[in-house]
Design a protein around this motif. Structure first.
Motif, short mmCIF file in Angstrom:
data_model
loop_
_atom_site.label_atom_id
_atom_site.label_comp_id
_atom_site.label_asym_id
_atom_site.label_seq_id
_atom_site.Cartn_x
_atom_site.Cartn_y
_atom_site.Cartn_z
N LEU A 155 0.68 -1.17 0.08
CA LEU A 155 -0.06 -0.01 -0.09
C LEU A 155 0.91 1.25 0.13
CD1 LEU A 155 -2.66 -1.25 2.74
CD2 LEU A 155 -3.05 -0.79 0.32
N TRP A 156 0.40 2.28 -0.75
CA TRP A 156 1.09 3.62 -0.91
C TRP A 156 0.21 4.74 -0.74
CZ3 TRP A 156 6.56 3.28 -1.97
CH2 TRP A 156 7.01 2.12 -2.44
N CYS A 157 0.77 5.72 -0.24
CA CYS A 157 -0.15 7.04 -0.03
C CYS A 157 -0.17 7.59 -1.55
CB CYS A 157 0.60 7.82 0.74
SG CYS A 157 0.81 7.18 2.56
N LEU A 158 -1.16 7.59 -1.89
CA LEU A 158 -1.52 8.18 -3.37
C LEU A 158 -3.13 8.40 -3.55
CD1 LEU A 158 -0.08 8.57 -6.38
CD2 LEU A 158 -0.94 6.21 -6.93
N GLN A 175 10.61 14.17 -4.76
CA GLN A 175 10.25 13.28 -3.49
C GLN A 175 9.76 12.16 -3.94
OE1 GLN A 175 10.57 14.83 -0.32
NE2 GLN A 175 11.56 16.54 -1.53
N PRO A 176 10.13 10.99 -3.06
CA PRO A 176 9.81 9.63 -3.51
C PRO A 176 8.36 9.35 -2.77
CG PRO A 176 11.36 9.81 -1.43
CD PRO A 176 11.02 11.14 -2.08
N MET A 177 7.68 8.47 -3.36
CA MET A 177 6.26 7.93 -2.94
C MET A 177 6.83 7.18 -1.50
SD MET A 177 4.25 6.78 -6.41
CE MET A 177 3.00 6.14 -5.07
N VAL A 178 5.76 7.27 -0.64
CA VAL A 178 5.84 6.84 0.71
C VAL A 178 4.95 5.80 0.81
CG1 VAL A 178 4.15 8.39 1.68
CG2 VAL A 178 6.02 7.59 3.00
N THR A 199 5.06 3.30 6.65
CA THR A 199 5.89 4.17 7.01
C THR A 199 5.40 5.26 7.67
OG1 THR A 199 7.37 4.03 5.13
CG2 THR A 199 7.63 6.08 6.37
N MET A 200 4.28 5.80 7.40
CA MET A 200 3.32 6.94 8.03
C MET A 200 2.68 6.39 8.99
SD MET A 200 4.54 9.09 6.03
CE MET A 200 4.06 10.18 7.28
N LEU A 201 2.01 5.08 9.15
CA LEU A 201 1.53 4.71 10.35
C LEU A 201 2.49 4.33 11.47
CD1 LEU A 201 -0.98 1.97 8.68
CD2 LEU A 201 -1.56 4.13 9.48
#
Length: 703
Positions: free
Chosen positions: A309-312, A354-357, A361-363
């Protein structure tokens, strides 16, 4: 800190020595109980407590400047009966440390810097959830006090104590009665003695039988009680161990959804992180919002070909990265190593790519610290997100709001303890909303929805949030409709009420908070930065750009001055075209030259033939009202040559000038019509962007 009514609390201080050079230490102390909740007899609900507090000079104060008070760890009848406080000390100039301590109910004004600190293993106590044995005994139809219940646990009459009492009675008064009866019944000599002996034998045998029965019953009862207690102890130990293990990952949600929503005032959430200030859905975008005190933000989620899963926000990479195609066709390693966001298009070439995150990582970084709105944008991301939360983040429901469109299902999040935000279309009917109502905690309405319809949804009785909010003027209108939450891509500016700067730094070539183009997330409306010398421009026909970072202007006793450089790199065949500034507006709503605008103000223009004019614009007509004596003739514009414009606004007058000649001024014009503090850049009448104006070196001073 709230306490159950009637429960004592203890005032605490914190005195330590600064590691930087002696003297009193200063920093923060986070306090939390070592158990999730404490139930207190006679008090409604449970006590959770805790928080982060500032200390200095020995004082420990809450957010309202009051001395901190804590719940004692020895409240009579508390469940669990044994627990401790955990303190995490963050002293300025030193690494954080943690310690445990107990707090006596009879203590007064305790200095936590001097308390006896407990070993970590003394803190592993956890209340066993569920109904108490006494409550179950009463529910089964038994009457009596808790003492009666405890007495019932040792078995029926006939236990060891009862047997002893019975034996003593038989060997005392009972035996004498038997002898008297025998003497009266038998006349022959020796009959009474025989009866006495028989009575003694009978009583002894009976006592022995009852004593043995009582002993066996007592042993059986004790064994059963021991087995029950051992089972309870094992369950508690397993639960405590699991809780302790989870605590290593996230000791306690520092901000829950309910705690956040209970805060007074309008709530402001980060939309796509802070997507109109930083490249959207990147780590730097989230970091920017949270570093500026934003306590809630949105994470849109999509999935790659390997289930990561990615932030997008979008299903494809086309809009926000240099790549194209659907994310779910890319492998995880490819996304991590090769996909970069193209935030420079909207936010200026001063940004690095900026790279995708990854969502994890954010959680890992922010879950529990802030409230997170999670929304799977693609259908194929829903189940992977559900599985991730269930297996790796079981504590997520405390700090996560499940966000979804009205057309999707809310059954899973509600069944798993999540708060839900359902955002609706402008045309969604009441019947559609009624069908979702039982599964919805908060409604979502767009800023494009009519005010009347927003008020109708507010009247349904549940909190309503609105999106996307870019301007303070939008905030004012939404609050008037009863909206309590704003999802903003520029949350720091929307939340604020004051100017953030008085001098520009456009040489950095990055978009500033408070920059309000005519339309958001549109490349054509974005501010353009020159590669050198700090010049900016608007590459849009008759475009304007609000400078909210510097608004509202704070005047001095004599008013204020706006000064800015301006140039035209190319000249038009029609030298009457103009650009300049608009100012004096009471709102940051959109302004456009020669158009009906929502709020009035002033418009300063400089034509390419050198004519300077000042207008007052109204909400009732498209054309401006000329102020002063008329056209002010200045030297004709030279392509590429910088000119400096200056506007002085006093309590009673307004004056515009081009510096370089004392005659190039309108002179003070008596006009007090508009004294609002919002202003911006304007392409004025220019429709050919090749001949648009450029600006730099903005400065605002008080007069």
């Amino acid at each position: 800190m709230p306490f159950p009514e009637g429960v004592a609390s203890v005032a605490v201080r914190y005195t330590i020595t600064s590691p930087a050079g002696g003297g009193p230490g200063e920093g923060t102390l986070q306090l939390m109980p070592t158990v999730p909740a404490i139930r207190i007899p006679g008090a409604d609900g449970v006590f959770t407590g805790g928080g982060t507090y500032h200390f200095a000079d020995g004082q420990l104060l809450d957010s309202e400047g009051e001395q901190v008070r804590l719940l004692p760890t020895n409240v009579d009848g508390a469940n669990p009966p044994v627990w401790a406080w955990l303190g995490i000390e963050s002293v300025n100039g030193a690494q954080p440390r943690h310690f445990y301590f107990a707090l006596d109910a009879d203590a007064e004004d305790v200095d936590l810097g001097a308390v006896q600190q407990l070993a970590p293993d003394l803190t592993q106590y956890l209340a066993v959830p569920g109904e108490s044995a006494y409550d179950a005994w009463r529910r089964a139809g038994n009457d009596g006090t808790e003492a009666d219940f405890l007495a019932s646990l040792v078995g029926p009459p006939g236990d060891i104590a009862a047997a002893n009492d019975y034996t003593d009675e038989q060997l005392g008064q009972g035996l004498a009665a038997e002898v008297a009866r025998a003497d009266a019944a038998y006349d022959p000599a020796g009959a009474a003695t025989a009866a006495q002996t028989a009575a003694v034998d009978t009583a002894t045998a009976d006592a022995t039988t009852k004593a043995n029965a009582a002993r066996d019953a007592a042993i059986a009862t004790a064994a059963q009680d021991a087995t029950t207690k051992a089972g309870n102890a094992q369950t508690a130990a397993v639960t405590a161990a699991a809780s302790a293990a989870a605590a290593l990952y996230l000791p306690k949600a520092l901000l829950t959804v309910d705690a956040f929503m209970s805060q007074p005032g309008t709530k402001v959430f980060g939309h796509r992180g802070a997507g109109m200030v930083c490249p959207e859905h990147t780590e730097v975008s989230y970091d920017y919002a949270i570093a500026h005190g934003i306590q809630a933000m949105e994470l849109s989620v999509n999935v790659d070909s390997e289930g990561q899963l990615w932030c997008l926000h979008d299903l494809t990479l086309d809009r926000t990265t240099y790549n194209t195609g659907a994310l779910n066709t890319y492998p995880s390693t490819g996304v991590a190593q090769r996909v970069l966001t193209n935030g420079r298009v909207l936010h200026g070439q001063g940004w690095t790519d900026q790279p995708m995150v990854p969502l994890r990582t954010m959680l890992d970084k922010y879950l529990g610290r802030v409230v997170l709105f999670l929304e799977p944008k693609g259908n194929d991301a829903v189940v992977p997100l559900q599985n991730l939360l269930t297996t790796s983040y079981p504590h997520a429901p405390a700090s996560v709001i499940w966000k979804a469109h009205v057309g999707t299902s809310f059954t899973w999040p509600k069944n798993n303890g999540y708060r839900t935000w359902c955002y609706v279309d402008d045309a969604s009917s009441d019947a559609v909303l009624d069908g979702k109502d039982s599964l919805v905690d908060y409604w979502g309405v767009s800023t494009s929805m009519s005010s009347a319809r927003r008020q109708q949804i507010v009247a349904r009785g549940k909190p309503v949030f609105s999106w996307p909010v870019y301007r303070r003027s939008q905030r004012a209108a939404l609050e008037a409709d009863g909206i309590v939450g704003l999802m903003s891509s520029d949350p720091v500016y929307v939340r604020g009420t004051t100017a953030q700067a008085t001098v520009s730094r456009w040489d950095q070539q990055v978009k500033e908070s408070g920059g309000t183009p005519m339309s958001d997330y549109t490349e054509a409306a974005a501010l353009k930065f020159s590669e050198t010398d700090g010049w900016v421009s608007i590459n849009r026909s008759r475009g304007t750009y609000g400078l909210g970072r510097y608004c509202p202007i704070v005047p001095g006793a004599g008013g204020y001055r706006i000064q800015i450089e301006m140039k035209y790199d190319q000249l038009s065949g029609d030298l009457a075209v103009h650009g300049g500034l608009y100012l004096g507006k009471s709102s940051d709503d959109v302004y456009e030259f020669s158009t009906l605008n929502a709020t009035p103000g002033y418009h300063l223009i400089l034509r390419q033939n050198g004519v300077l004019r000042l207008y007052r614009h109204l909400t009732t007509q498209t054309g401006g009202v000329a102020l002063g004596a008329g056209d002010i003739a200045t030297d004709a514009v030279v392509a590429g040559q910088s000119m400096t414009l200056q506007v002085d606004v006093t309590p009673t007058t307004i004056e515009a000038r081009r510096l370089g000649n004392a005659a190039w001024t309108t002179g003070p014009i008596a006009d007090t019509t508009h004294r609002g503090g919002y202003f911006g850049l304007s392409n004025g009448s220019i429709t050919d962007t090749a001949v648009r104006p450029f600006w730099r070196n903005l400065a605002i001073t008080q007069l």
